[in-house]
Design a protein around this motif. Structure first.
Motif, PDB file in Angstrom:
ATOM      1  N   TYR A 266       0.827  -1.211   0.000  1.00 25.84           N
ATOM      2  CA  TYR A 266       0.000   0.000   0.000  1.00 25.84           C
ATOM      3  C   TYR A 266       0.856   1.254   0.000  1.00 25.84           C
ATOM      4  N   LYS A 267       0.367   2.269  -0.702  1.00 20.78           N
ATOM      5  CA  LYS A 267       0.945   3.613  -0.613  1.00 20.78           C
ATOM      6  C   LYS A 267       0.026   4.453   0.265  1.00 20.78           C
ATOM      7  N   LEU A 268       0.617   5.224   1.153  1.00 21.80           N
ATOM      8  CA  LEU A 268      -0.138   6.156   1.996  1.00 21.80           C
ATOM      9  C   LEU A 268       0.256   7.579   1.632  1.00 21.80           C
ATOM     10  N   ILE A 269      -0.739   8.415   1.359  1.00 23.01           N
ATOM     11  CA  ILE A 269      -0.533   9.856   1.216  1.00 23.01           C
ATOM     12  C   ILE A 269      -1.171  10.513   2.436  1.00 23.01           C
ATOM     13  N   TYR A 270      -0.387  11.290   3.183  1.00 22.90           N
ATOM     14  CA  TYR A 270      -0.892  11.861   4.430  1.00 22.90           C
ATOM     15  C   TYR A 270      -0.377  13.284   4.606  1.00 22.90           C
ATOM     16  N   LYS A 271      -1.025  14.029   5.496  1.00 17.60           N
ATOM     17  CA  LYS A 271      -0.622  15.411   5.737  1.00 17.60           C
ATOM     18  C   LYS A 271      -0.915  15.794   7.179  1.00 17.60           C
ATOM     19  N   ASP A 272      -0.281  16.868   7.644  1.00 17.93           N
ATOM     20  CA  ASP A 272      -0.498  17.333   9.009  1.00 17.93           C
ATOM     21  C   ASP A 272      -1.652  18.335   9.046  1.00 17.93           C
ATOM     22  N   GLN A 273      -1.781  19.081  10.129  1.00 20.39           N
ATOM     23  CA  GLN A 273      -2.951  19.936  10.324  1.00 20.39           C
ATOM     24  C   GLN A 273      -2.815  21.335   9.730  1.00 20.39           C
ATOM     25  N   LYS A 274      -1.707  21.677   9.129  1.00 22.69           N
ATOM     26  CA  LYS A 274      -1.565  22.994   8.512  1.00 22.69           C
ATOM     27  C   LYS A 274      -2.545  23.134   7.341  1.00 22.69           C
ATOM     28  N   SER A 275      -3.107  24.332   7.190  1.00 24.78           N
ATOM     29  CA  SER A 275      -4.077  24.549   6.107  1.00 24.78           C
ATOM     30  C   SER A 275      -3.434  24.367   4.738  1.00 24.78           C
ATOM     31  N   ASN A 276      -2.144  24.688   4.628  1.00 30.26           N
ATOM     32  CA  ASN A 276      -1.435  24.532   3.362  1.00 30.26           C
ATOM     33  C   ASN A 276      -0.451  23.369   3.416  1.00 30.26           C
ATOM     34  N   ALA A 277      -0.787  22.349   4.178  1.00 24.17           N
ATOM     35  CA  ALA A 277       0.119  21.227   4.401  1.00 24.17           C
ATOM     36  C   ALA A 277       0.485  20.537   3.095  1.00 24.17           C
ATOM     37  N   VAL A 278       1.756  20.220   2.962  1.00 25.20           N
ATOM     38  CA  VAL A 278       2.237  19.479   1.802  1.00 25.20           C
ATOM     39  C   VAL A 278       2.073  17.995   2.083  1.00 25.20           C
TER      40      VAL A 278
ATOM     41  N   LYS B 263      -9.514  13.426   3.960  1.00 28.80           N
ATOM     42  CA  LYS B 263      -8.409  12.905   3.151  1.00 28.80           C
ATOM     43  C   LYS B 263      -7.052  13.318   3.719  1.00 28.80           C
ATOM     44  N   ASP B 264      -6.973  13.319   5.044  1.00 32.83           N
ATOM     45  CA  ASP B 264      -5.679  13.472   5.707  1.00 32.83           C
ATOM     46  C   ASP B 264      -4.848  12.208   5.544  1.00 32.83           C
ATOM     47  N   TYR B 265      -5.537  11.065   5.441  1.00 31.10           N
ATOM     48  CA  TYR B 265      -4.887   9.766   5.268  1.00 31.10           C
ATOM     49  C   TYR B 265      -5.580   9.016   4.135  1.00 31.10           C
ATOM     50  N   VAL B 266      -4.822   8.707   3.091  1.00 30.96           N
ATOM     51  CA  VAL B 266      -5.365   7.984   1.938  1.00 30.96           C
ATOM     52  C   VAL B 266      -4.459   6.794   1.626  1.00 30.96           C
ATOM     53  N   PHE B 267      -4.989   5.593   1.830  1.00 27.54           N
ATOM     54  CA  PHE B 267      -4.266   4.360   1.524  1.00 27.54           C
ATOM     55  C   PHE B 267      -4.758   3.802   0.191  1.00 27.54           C
ATOM     56  N   SER B 268      -3.822   3.395  -0.667  1.00 27.30           N
ATOM     57  CA  SER B 268      -4.169   2.765  -1.942  1.00 27.30           C
ATOM     58  C   SER B 268      -3.265   1.558  -2.170  1.00 27.30           C
ATOM     59  N   MET B 269      -3.865   0.418  -2.499  1.00 27.94           N
ATOM     60  CA  MET B 269      -3.056  -0.760  -2.806  1.00 27.94           C
ATOM     61  C   MET B 269      -2.455  -0.614  -4.197  1.00 27.94           C
ATOM     62  N   TYR B 270      -1.145  -0.855  -4.317  1.00 27.15           N
ATOM     63  CA  TYR B 270      -0.507  -0.752  -5.629  1.00 27.15           C
ATOM     64  C   TYR B 270       0.075  -2.071  -6.108  1.00 27.15           C
ATOM     65  N   ASN B 271       0.031  -3.106  -5.256  1.00 28.97           N
ATOM     66  CA  ASN B 271       0.584  -4.396  -5.673  1.00 28.97           C
ATOM     67  C   ASN B 271      -0.029  -5.507  -4.830  1.00 28.97           C
ATOM     68  N   PHE B 272      -0.394  -6.604  -5.477  1.00 28.09           N
ATOM     69  CA  PHE B 272      -0.858  -7.798  -4.772  1.00 28.09           C
ATOM     70  C   PHE B 272      -0.254  -9.007  -5.460  1.00 28.09           C
TER      71      PHE B 272
END
Length: 261
Positions: free
Chosen positions: A30-42, A182-191
């Motif tokens: 799985y790939k996780l895309i996540y961010k912190d609480q800043k309004s302009n968080a990268v 969408k602070d935390y988004v998990f996506s499977m990329y390989n099985f």
């Protein structure tokens, strides 16, 4: 009597094996895309391996998985230096074992290793919505868990009730899951099919058992105190960089679990 002792020995061998490794039949990455609480968080990214053997799963960060394998093969050790530690560092160092009844979590905090257990009580609501993700037909499910509202897409084409992090107990493998912000988004990329014994699955079988609330308190205190790193790092420039990042992280701390329930 000889048979009795043989059975005891066999039991001990199985017990030791179960404490230090995991029999793998399949692996979902799985790939996780996540961010912190800043309004302009990268957004930041990380990857994870979910090891599956049908009845149980074992989940860990990919960098930790690689590092633990190298430790087991004695290619690196505790004296390998700060550069090696930074190379394999992650915001998500925990190991998570999933069974039908319980979740078993092992996590380092402030150079100590702790573990806790919690009931595996996910109560999903299945939604009559479907979409194709990759090559899999997926169905939607929703749940409120750990202080967030989550949307999951799972497929019965891979009939294992597991997913990334602690998420499980759906009628098929979770292909994608995210919280409503969408602070935390998990996506499977390989099985893929695998068949091996992962000796490095859990490198810390002797971790100290604590209450879940206590380990979360430890984590918050560690993040809030960047001086934790003073006694670990000698190079002033590296220390300044790490302390700056630690202070920023503490200010905008956005854990995946906003509540422990």
């Amino acid at each position: 009597m000889k048979i009795f002792y043989s059975l005891i020995l066999l039991f001990l061998m199985i017990f030791v094996k179960s404490q230090t490794g995991f029999d793998v039949l399949y692996e979902a990455d799985y790939k996780l895309i996540y961010k912190d609480q800043k309004s302009n968080a990268v957004s930041q990214e990380d990857t994870f391996a979910l090891l599956i053997n049908g009845k149980e799963s074992y989940y860990k960060n990919m960098k930790k998985y690689i590092m633990d394998s190298l430790k087991l093969e004695k290619k690196i050790n505790e004296k390998s230096g700060i550069a090696v530690g930074l190379k394999y560092s992650t915001d998500f160092p925990e190991y998570i074992g999933t069974t039908s009844g319980k979740l078993y979590v092992t996590s380092p905090v402030a150079n100590k290793i702790f573990k806790y257990e919690e009931s595996n009580n996910f109560e999903w609501k299945l939604i009559n919505e479907f979409r194709i993700i990759g090559k899999y037909k997926c169905q939607k499910a929703v749940i409120k868990k750990y202080g967030r509202s989550w949307v999951a897409w799972f497929t019965e084409e891979i009939p294992f009730p597991f997913g990334p992090y602690k998420f499980n107990k759906l009628p098929g493998l979770i292909i994608e899951i995210f919280d409503e912000k969408k602070d935390y988004v998990f996506s499977m990329y390989n099985f893929r099919k695998r068949k091996y014994f992962a000796r490095s699955a859990n490198m810390e079988p002797k971790a100290t058992l604590v209450n879940k609330a206590k380990i979360f308190d430890y984590q918050r205190r560690e993040i809030a105190d960047p001086n934790t790193y003073n006694k670990l790092i000698d190079d002033p420039e590296t220390l300044r960089m790490i302390m700056k990042k630690a202070q920023e992280r503490a200010k905008n701390y956005n854990p995946i679990e906003l509540s422990i329930e």
